[in-house]
Design a protein around this motif. Structure first.
Motif: not given
Length: 546
Positions: A26-35, A59-60, A65-68, A89-90
């Motif tokens: 994980l770094d400053a460019g890491t993005r996360v997303a979820a519906p 959020e991206g 990189a991390i998705r729910l 992915v969770v």
């Protein structure tokens, strides 16, 4: 699941875990997303990750990189977690499952992720794993007594966070007692104006123990309760309130003496133990408590509403002419049946409103409504009896999950109560499903809970000491299925304690209490296992005697 010393130290233990190659840094460019339907879970994950990592985790879209995600093929509270160099992915069968998957994801990171300010020099990397998991029981609970010693709202919210960290999903909130009434009831304001405060408190566990001469009290406003309920729900936790009846009610009698058998003015109780003062059985008293339950139901969406039923002495009913007349009016021959009548009236009121009563195993001494649910605390006999009668059960045997019990034979355990109960005892011996039940009967066991009584826990720091790490063992017993491996659990617990250190939990060390956790000179009530068995038998006889 087979784990190795190199496996991530997930607690509770997941059903299936395999490790792979590589990691997700994980770094400053890491993005996360979820519906959209998981936006609140995503916000909780961001709030958990940002303080220690210092990363924005914005959020991206396709670059996240991390998705729910939700997965209809997974069951309630079930989740999968897949991490690797390409992302994480969770997936969850429902919102709670996704939340639990996020808790597992946090446990893949260094324990310092649980600190609340930026940690320098740490490398935030998720190892490659595949986790597939689901809970064994639907009721994975803790009973928290805030009536003997009031716990401020801030500390209740903190306790909920700790429950969520361990994938516990039910907070049984013990709100009323002889020593204090802790919930605002607007129709009856004296319950908190008078009943929430006592002039002093017994210090120690013997009948000769002195009092401290210091006033104690507090209560939760209805706005406080709504906040606690919503905060818990966001973390997958249902709050089950308990209004104790028809014994353990002296705080209510201090506020409204007409509810009592004698009608005399009483103070809020300042001693521990079983108080002889109980409710009278007039129709007006039933109406009073159904009014209370109406306001409780407005505040708590829980299907289950606790109505107590434990440790109710019947001496006042036996010697009171009006109560004896009342028994004749009702066609009741035994005082035990009078209590059953009262509990059934409350149960009928709840049932008519789509709720279910929840009471201690003493309620089995009479006929219960079909939907009544029993908390089996006097060992597991109540669980067997209730399940065989067709009632749902929550297992909470005192000798295995009463976390106010002393933790060793060491002479410096603070205010030692009852029999020793260690982490190993909980992990190896607590089994919510009695072996003598048939498969059909066993389906009535909803799960279990630990009980935390606070006569001798006068601060959240003391609650920490009594609860952890034994609650970690309870959480795993209620979550994980299959054979138990004590050595593997201990390996994972050792790593998990670093997380508790980061959170600031003042747990009991394996070596014993730290000097400031001791209570020198304050008398306890230690028992051998034989003495405890005799005490429970005596209690059963005293409560059950017609």
């Amino acid at each position: 699941m087979q784990t190795t010393p190199q496996s991530p130290a997930l607690l509770p233990r997941p059903q299936h875990l395999t490790t792979g190659d590589g990691e997700l840094v994980l770094d400053a460019g890491t993005r996360v997303a979820a519906p959209d339907e998981l936006s609140d879970v995503l916000a909780l994950l961001q709030a958990a990750l940002r303080p220690a990592t210092g990363l924005p985790l914005r959020e991206g879209g396709d670059d996240a990189a991390i998705r729910l995600a939700l997965d209809a093929d997974l069951g309630p509270e079930a989740y999968t977690l897949s991490t690797g160099p390409d992302g994480a992915v969770v997936r969850g069968g429902d919102r709670a499952g996704v939340f639990y998957g996020c808790q597992a994801l946090l446990q893949l990171l260094p324990p310092t992720v649980h600190r609340r300010a930026a940690v320098t020099g740490e490398r935030w990397a998720l190892p490659a794993v595949e986790v597939r998991d689901a809970p064994r029981f639907g009721w994975r609970g803790v009973m928290l007594d805030v009536a003997r010693h009031f716990m401020p709202k801030h500390d209740v919210l903190r306790f909920i966070d700790l429950m969520a960290m361990h994938r516990l999903n039910t907070l049984h909130w013990h709100l009323t007692e002889d020593q204090g009434w802790r919930i605002e009831i607007r129709k009856y304001p004296r319950l908190t104006e008078v009943g929430a405060w006592r002039r002093e408190t017994q210090v120690g566990a013997s009948e000769e123990s002195p009092s401290d001469g210091r006033p104690h009290g507090g209560y939760y406003t209805q706005d406080d309760v709504r906040e606690v309920v919503a905060y818990a729900a966001a973390r997958g936790i249902t709050v089950v309130p308990e209004i104790e009846t028809p014994g353990h009610v002296q705080a209510a009698l201090a506020a409204y003496p007409e509810l009592g058998v004698t009608g005399e003015q009483l103070d809020v109780f300042t001693r521990w133990g079983i108080d002889p003062n109980v409710l009278n059985m007039e129709e007006s008293t039933v109406d009073f408590f159904t009014d209370v339950l109406d306001e409780v139901m407005e505040l708590f969406p829980s299907t289950f509403i606790g109505i107590g039923g434990d440790e109710c002495p019947r001496d006042q009913w036996r010697t009171d002419p009006r109560t004896q007349e009342r028994m004749r009016e009702l066609g009741v021959e035994r005082e035990a049946d009078l209590q059953t009548w009262f509990m059934r009236r409350l149960d009928d009121h709840l049932t008519a409103r789509g709720r279910r009563s929840f009471g201690w195993d003493e309620i089995l001494e009479g006929e219960l409504a079909p939907t009544a649910t029993v908390a089996s605390w006097r060992g597991m006999a109540g669980a067997v009896t209730a399940a065989r009668r067709g009632h749902d059960v929550v297992a909470c045997p005192d000798d295995l999950v009463y976390l106010d019990y002393r933790q060793s034979e060491m002479p410096n355990e603070p205010i030692p109560v009852a029999t020793p109960l260690t982490v190993e005892d909980v992990y190896t011996s607590f089994e919510p499903v009695p072996p003598q039940l048939s498969p059909e009967e066993a389906r009535h066991v909803l799960g279990g809970q630990a009980n935390i009584w606070t006569e001798h826990a006068d601060s959240p720091r003391t609650v920490d000491y009594l609860v952890f790490p034994r609650l970690c063992a309870v959480a795993e017993v209620l979550w994980a299925d299959g054979e138990r491996d004590l050595d593997d659990f201990q390996r994972r617990l050792d790593a998990h304690l670093e997380r508790l250190d980061a959170v600031g939990v003042e747990y009991r060390r394996d070596s014993g209490p730290l000097p400031w956790q001791e209570r020198p000179g304050v008398v306890g009530r230690p028992m051998s296992h034989e003495e405890r068995a005799a005490h429970i038998a005596e209690l059963v006889e005293s409560i059950s005697t017609p």
